[in-house]
Design an enzyme around this catalytic site. Structure first.
Site, PDB file in Angstrom:
ATOM      1  N   CYS A  56      67.890 149.874 -30.182  1.00 23.03           N
ATOM      2  CA  CYS A  56      67.438 148.945 -29.134  1.00 23.03           C
ATOM      3  C   CYS A  56      67.601 149.585 -27.758  1.00 23.03           C
ATOM      4  O   CYS A  56      68.637 150.183 -27.455  1.00 23.03           O
ATOM      5  CB  CYS A  56      68.230 147.636 -29.206  1.00 23.03           C
ATOM      6  SG  CYS A  56      67.694 146.441 -27.963  1.00 23.03           S
ATOM      7  N   CYS A  60      73.293 146.218 -23.638  1.00 26.75           N
ATOM      8  CA  CYS A  60      74.321 145.174 -23.743  1.00 26.75           C
ATOM      9  C   CYS A  60      75.656 145.836 -24.132  1.00 26.75           C
ATOM     10  O   CYS A  60      75.743 146.491 -25.180  1.00 26.75           O
ATOM     11  CB  CYS A  60      73.921 144.128 -24.780  1.00 26.75           C
ATOM     12  SG  CYS A  60      72.249 143.508 -24.515  1.00 26.75           S
ATOM     13  N   CYS A  63      77.237 145.713 -27.743  1.00 32.47           N
ATOM     14  CA  CYS A  63      76.378 145.745 -28.935  1.00 32.47           C
ATOM     15  C   CYS A  63      76.341 147.096 -29.647  1.00 32.47           C
ATOM     16  O   CYS A  63      76.149 148.146 -29.020  1.00 32.47           O
ATOM     17  CB  CYS A  63      74.961 145.328 -28.537  1.00 32.47           C
ATOM     18  SG  CYS A  63      73.856 145.292 -29.964  1.00 32.47           S
ATOM     19  N   CYS A 100      68.389 132.786 -40.315  1.00 32.91           N
ATOM     20  CA  CYS A 100      68.071 133.371 -39.009  1.00 32.91           C
ATOM     21  C   CYS A 100      67.669 134.828 -39.188  1.00 32.91           C
ATOM     22  O   CYS A 100      68.326 135.586 -39.893  1.00 32.91           O
ATOM     23  CB  CYS A 100      69.270 133.298 -38.081  1.00 32.91           C
ATOM     24  SG  CYS A 100      69.908 131.633 -37.897  1.00 32.91           S
ATOM     25  N   CYS A 132      65.206 130.363 -38.034  1.00 26.07           N
ATOM     26  CA  CYS A 132      65.500 130.694 -36.643  1.00 26.07           C
ATOM     27  C   CYS A 132      65.220 132.177 -36.471  1.00 26.07           C
ATOM     28  O   CYS A 132      65.296 132.933 -37.441  1.00 26.07           O
ATOM     29  CB  CYS A 132      66.965 130.375 -36.363  1.00 26.07           C
ATOM     30  SG  CYS A 132      67.499 130.804 -34.704  1.00 26.07           S
ATOM     31  N   CYS A 192      68.257 127.735 -29.122  1.00 24.96           N
ATOM     32  CA  CYS A 192      69.614 128.116 -29.539  1.00 24.96           C
ATOM     33  C   CYS A 192      70.102 129.137 -28.524  1.00 24.96           C
ATOM     34  O   CYS A 192      69.559 130.237 -28.440  1.00 24.96           O
ATOM     35  CB  CYS A 192      69.557 128.726 -30.943  1.00 24.96           C
ATOM     36  SG  CYS A 192      71.131 129.416 -31.498  1.00 24.96           S
ATOM     37  N   ARG A 264      78.116 126.066 -32.407  1.00 30.92           N
ATOM     38  CA  ARG A 264      78.299 127.002 -33.538  1.00 30.92           C
ATOM     39  C   ARG A 264      79.435 127.978 -33.291  1.00 30.92           C
ATOM     40  O   ARG A 264      79.427 128.719 -32.300  1.00 30.92           O
ATOM     41  CB  ARG A 264      77.004 127.785 -33.794  1.00 30.92           C
ATOM     42  CG  ARG A 264      77.134 128.743 -34.969  1.00 30.92           C
ATOM     43  CD  ARG A 264      75.820 129.370 -35.323  1.00 30.92           C
ATOM     44  NE  ARG A 264      74.806 128.353 -35.498  1.00 30.92           N
ATOM     45  CZ  ARG A 264      73.535 128.473 -35.132  1.00 30.92           C
ATOM     46  NH1 ARG A 264      73.128 129.577 -34.579  1.00 30.92           N
ATOM     47  NH2 ARG A 264      72.692 127.501 -35.341  1.00 30.92           N
TER      48      ARG A 264
HETATM   49  S1  SF4 Z   1      72.368 142.506 -28.075  1.00 31.03           S
HETATM   50 FE1  SF4 Z   1      71.949 144.565 -28.953  1.00 31.03          FE
HETATM   51  S2  SF4 Z   1      70.060 144.282 -30.128  1.00 31.03           S
HETATM   52 FE2  SF4 Z   1      70.204 142.523 -28.728  1.00 31.03          FE
HETATM   53  S3  SF4 Z   1      69.108 143.135 -26.863  1.00 31.03           S
HETATM   54 FE3  SF4 Z   1      71.255 143.736 -26.514  1.00 31.03          FE
HETATM   55  S4  SF4 Z   1      71.385 145.881 -27.232  1.00 31.03           S
HETATM   56 FE4  SF4 Z   1      69.475 145.020 -28.081  1.00 31.03          FE
END
Ligand code: SF4
Length: 326
Positions: A56, A60, A63, A100, A132, A192, A264
């Protein structure tokens, strides 16, 4: 007791006042409000499958799937539709009522993957499960296409306060996030959205996040409260996960602010004991993820959840049963 009004006009001061109440009083009040709006002992059971893992482009800080960090996650392209259908069948047999679908994308693109995703939604829905999806940013026609394919709800977490957000993610803005949530709502999908505790945020950030969620009109149908699962290789690898008391405080406040929503107890549940989880249910949590994994993070083994449901006398909420009689 007169049923409390469902309000979206909470002031930040009111949210702070609730959040800062003595904890036992807060839990007791949340339990009473919970009882007014939800049948006791009924919990929504969701299963989350990562249909496209890793790679990705977002950053974040928590993550495992971001290309910006070396986390050792095993990336894979979009799963085959039949693999997803089979996983949904197994989840249903294990007691899940909502399935989900998660894909590590910055945004949905108008390509073959999206066409396959729509087919996954159709097939899972045809099994009698709520569906979801969490796929990143969406534009209106994509949200409408998902709805037409049978999607029940769309997950798009706010994670934390608007002020703290740039410390956690720099590749998109809080405004981007809010825009997608608006698109989801306008397409007639359930919303959600929730947060993650343990990102290094302050009490003020938690209050701000709760205030943002509680002033949506209508409230999000589901509000996931995640506890950070620190992932080696990410900037938050050494972050201290939130205590049970902080977790319960956030859940109880969310229950008082958004009485009809599903709250949740999501990621990080496996680090709570059965008694701590029971306390979260008393404080108003009424939805969990079932299954060994949550995207890339570990979750509670199914047998442990079955044992907990048995000892507490909990029943799984049937699919498509929004409000059972209290
Ligand atoms: S949480 Fe992870 S998978 Fe989702 S947008 Fe951020 S980096 Fe990408």
């Amino acid at each position: 007791m007169e049923k409390p009004k469902v309000r979206s006009d909470w002031t930040r001061a009111e949210v702070a006042q609730l959040y800062q109440r003595p904890l036992l009083a807060l839990i007791m009040e949340a339990a009473a409000v919970h009882r007014e709006f939800h049948p006791p002992g009924v919990i929504q059971t969701c299963t989350l499958l990562s249909v496209k893992t890793g790679g990705c482009s977002e950053d974040c800080a928590y993550c495992a799937q971001s290309v910006h960090y070396q986390t050792g996650v095993k990336a894979h392209k979009l799963l085959d539709v039949t693999v997803v259908e089979e996983a949904a069948r197994r989840a249903k047999a294990a007691g899940a009522t909502r399935f989900c679908i998660g894909a590590a994308w910055r945004e949905v693109r108008p390509n073959r993957d999206f066409a396959n995703l729509l087919e996954m939604v159709r097939r899972v829905r045809a099994l009698g499960l709520e569906v979801c999806a969490t796929l990143g940013m969406l534009v209106p026609w994509q949200a409408r296409a998902l709805r037409e394919a049978g999607l029940t709800a769309y997950n798009h977490n706010l994670d934390t306060s608007a002020a703290y957000y740039p410390r956690i993610i720099t590749t998109r803005t809080y405004a981007d996030r809010l825009r997608t949530l608006q698109v989801v709502r306008e397409a007639g999908l359930q919303v959600c959205t929730g947060g993650i505790l343990g990102l290094g945020e302050s009490e003020a950030d938690r209050i701000d996040l709760l205030h943002t969620l509680a002033t949506f009109e209508p409230h999000p149908e589901s509000v996931p409260i995640n506890r950070l699962v620190p992932i080696p290789g990410t900037p938050l690898a050494k972050a201290k996960p939130p205590s049970i008391w902080e977790t319960v405080r956030v859940i109880a406040t969310a229950r008082l602010l958004m009485p009809t929503s599903k709250i949740r107890l999501a990621a990080g549940r496996e680090s709570l004991s059965p008694v701590e989880q029971a306390l979260c249910f008393v404080a108003g949590a009424n939805s969990i993820f079932l299954g060994e994994r949550l995207l890339t993070a570990p979750n509670v083994p199914l047998e442990a959840d079955q044992a907990l449901f048995e000892v507490l006398g909990i029943q799984a909420q049937p699919a498509f049963a929004e409000n059972l009689p209290t």
